[in-house]
Design a protein around this motif. Structure first.
Motif, short mmCIF file in Angstrom:
data_model
loop_
_atom_site.label_atom_id
_atom_site.label_comp_id
_atom_site.label_asym_id
_atom_site.label_seq_id
_atom_site.Cartn_x
_atom_site.Cartn_y
_atom_site.Cartn_z
N VAL A 115 87.98 83.03 81.21
CA VAL A 115 88.14 82.17 80.04
C VAL A 115 89.48 82.46 79.36
O VAL A 115 89.77 83.59 79.00
N VAL A 116 90.28 81.41 79.19
CA VAL A 116 91.57 81.50 78.53
C VAL A 116 91.40 81.21 77.05
O VAL A 116 91.90 81.94 76.20
N MET A 140 93.73 79.45 69.97
CA MET A 140 93.30 80.82 69.69
C MET A 140 93.72 81.29 68.30
O MET A 140 92.98 82.02 67.66
N ASP A 141 94.89 80.89 67.82
CA ASP A 141 95.36 81.37 66.53
C ASP A 141 95.04 80.40 65.39
O ASP A 141 95.57 80.52 64.30
N GLY A 184 89.20 79.45 66.66
CA GLY A 184 89.71 79.58 68.03
C GLY A 184 89.09 80.74 68.79
O GLY A 184 88.68 80.60 69.95
N ILE A 185 88.99 81.90 68.15
CA ILE A 185 88.40 83.07 68.81
C ILE A 185 86.91 82.85 69.04
O ILE A 185 86.39 83.17 70.11
N ARG A 186 86.23 82.24 68.07
CA ARG A 186 84.80 81.95 68.25
C ARG A 186 84.57 81.01 69.42
O ARG A 186 83.61 81.16 70.17
N ALA A 187 85.44 80.00 69.57
CA ALA A 187 85.31 79.05 70.68
C ALA A 187 85.48 79.78 72.01
O ALA A 187 84.71 79.55 72.96
N LEU A 203 81.94 74.03 68.26
CA LEU A 203 83.20 74.75 68.47
C LEU A 203 84.23 73.94 69.27
O LEU A 203 85.25 74.47 69.69
N ALA A 204 83.94 72.67 69.47
CA ALA A 204 84.88 71.75 70.11
C ALA A 204 84.51 70.35 69.65
O ALA A 204 83.38 70.09 69.24
#
Length: 180
Positions: free
Chosen positions: A50-51, A73-74, A78-81, A128-129
């Motif tokens: 996972v990226v 991610m930032d 983003g981190i939760r996703a 989350l999306a």
């Protein structure tokens, strides 16, 4: 400069250069818009790395998940996703049906777990999306949580072409970094 390969039949090129595949809801589940993009170029299977929330590496190929937009991610959530995608993929063999390539050269694929769950749909259901109707045909829209567009406001702004919102966030983030 090498010329790009001819665009396959069934694909269109939206104004911003991203490609989209035809997406048809499955007949057996009309209320739950489960997408079947066509045509499928090839299928990859394997364990996913996972990226981020909408990108995985599978069998040495970087794949952008079909039809959704998860936060970077930032960016907020983003981190939760990414962690949610990691939990979904952990210990699983993912099957990826490659359908296209986007304007950034990323391979676009519909990715499913062995039990048939669509990774894009699962991330949208978790809030989350976002469904990206420009590319999905709205296949995942009914799965969005009520607060998703408010919560994932940067992704929603990008989809509307409101890049000034994105750029303002990036400037504020850079200013916080330089002052702290």
């Amino acid at each position: 400069m090498a010329s790009r390969p001819r665009q396959p039949t069934g694909f269109s090129r939206p104004p911003d250069g991203l490609h989209t595949a035809a997406c048809t809801p499955r007949a057996e589940t009309p209320a739950v818009a489960d997408c079947d993009p066509e045509p499928v170029r090839r299928v990859l299977k394997g364990k996913a790395w996972v990226v981020d929330g909408d990108t995985i590496d599978l069998a040495g190929v970087r794949l952008r998940l079909f039809g959704i937009d998860a936060p970077e991610m930032d960016h907020p959530y983003g981190i939760r996703a990414k962690r949610a995608m990691m939990a979904l993929c952990k210990g699983q063999i993912v099957s990826a049906s490659i359908v296209d390539e986007d304007a950034h050269g990323r391979t676009v694929a519909k990715c499913v777990l062995p039990d048939g769950r669509d990774l894009s749909a699962e991330l949208v259901k978790k809030g989350l999306a976002l469904d990206w109707p420009k590319f999905s045909g709205g296949c995942y829209a009914a799965l969005e949580t009520p607060d998703a567009r408010r919560k994932l406001w940067l992704a929603a702004a990008r989809q509307k072409g409101q890049m000034h919102v994105w750029e303002k966030f990036e400037r504020q983030k850079a200013a916080r970094r330089s002052s702290g």
